[in-house]
Design an enzyme around this catalytic site. Structure first.
Site, PDB file in Angstrom:
ATOM      1  CD  GLU A 103      19.285-121.804 -30.934  1.00 19.73           C
ATOM      2  OE1 GLU A 103      20.072-122.489 -30.242  1.00 19.73           O
ATOM      3  OE2 GLU A 103      19.654-120.879 -31.656  1.00 19.73           O
ATOM      4  CG  ASP A 104      19.917-121.262 -26.562  1.00 19.48           C
ATOM      5  OD1 ASP A 104      19.648-120.946 -27.746  1.00 19.48           O
ATOM      6  OD2 ASP A 104      20.869-120.759 -25.937  1.00 19.48           O
ATOM      7  CG  ASP A 107      16.140-112.438 -28.967  1.00 14.29           C
ATOM      8  OD1 ASP A 107      15.076-111.823 -29.138  1.00 14.29           O
ATOM      9  OD2 ASP A 107      17.046-112.008 -28.237  1.00 14.29           O
ATOM     10  CG  PHE A 156      19.887-110.605 -22.016  1.00 14.10           C
ATOM     11  CD1 PHE A 156      20.117-110.667 -23.386  1.00 14.10           C
ATOM     12  CD2 PHE A 156      20.812-111.169 -21.166  1.00 14.10           C
ATOM     13  CE1 PHE A 156      21.265-111.271 -23.891  1.00 14.10           C
ATOM     14  CE2 PHE A 156      21.959-111.762 -21.658  1.00 14.10           C
ATOM     15  CZ  PHE A 156      22.187-111.820 -23.028  1.00 14.10           C
ATOM     16  NE  ARG A 169      27.743-121.215 -22.529  1.00 13.92           N
ATOM     17  CZ  ARG A 169      27.128-120.801 -23.627  1.00 13.92           C
ATOM     18  NH1 ARG A 169      25.874-121.131 -23.839  1.00 13.92           N
ATOM     19  NH2 ARG A 169      27.758-120.051 -24.504  1.00 13.92           N
TER      20      ARG A 169
END
Length: 180
Positions: A103-104, A107, A156, A169
């Site tokens: 996963e990136d 959060d 963020f 991206r």
């Protein structure tokens, strides 16, 4: 209601070089754990695709299978909706196999908690999570990141596959969005 933000600045957090070095180190850890055991590495689309691509090139396992899933909870907003959409499932049977979810960013943890529960019900031999960024600012669901590239407490972030409303991206590094 959208919580769209206007971007004032993209503040660099991790450079492409820092990411490349950390991805190689994570691959060494993963190689050390699994060796040549059969392993299914599962990319969480869309955000995890660059991390996944770079990571699997350093995995030295002839018994490695690759697959992809698609989850979403953000849409075009800056925060998750709390509702997880599972729009693409794996195509391989994961029963009795080692599974590594890639996963990136983790959060709030809701998406990964959902996915870990879904996969655990399929009875894999083991189930672990690799995330490029383990971010605790808004963690609401209990999730253990077994292989964390970087830990962040807040901000963020975008770049290296991660986006804001489908933008940023393609940035080679990771940046924090500084709103106006």
């Amino acid at each position: 209601m959208s919580d769209a933000i206007t971007v004032k600045e993209l503040k660099p957090v991790f450079s492409a070089e820092q990411i490349a070095s950390r991805v190689r180190a994570l691959a060494r850890e993963i190689n050390g754990l699994y060796g040549r055991e059969p392993l299914v590495a599962v990319c969480v689309l869309k955000g995890g695709f660059l991390f996944f691509s770079d990571l699997v090139r350093f995995l030295r396992n002839d018994n490695l299978e690759l697959d992809f899933i698609r989850l979403s909870s953000y849409g075009k907003n800056a925060s998750g909706s709390g509702h997880v959409i599972f729009s693409k499932d794996v195509e391989v049977d994961i029963r009795d196999k080692h599974v590594l979810i890639v996963e990136d960013v983790v959060d709030s943890g809701h998406s990964m908690r959902f996915l870990l529960d879904q996969f655990a019900a399929r009875k894999p031999r083991s189930l672990r999570l690799a995330a490029l960024v383990d971010k605790h600012e808004r963690r609401e669901a209990e999730v253990k990141v077994d292989f964390a590239g970087f830990k962040l407490s807040r901000g963020f972030i975008v770049g290296y596959g991660m986006d804001y409303a489908e933008r940023y991206r393609g940035l080679p590094g990771i940046c924090e969005i500084i709103p106006e």
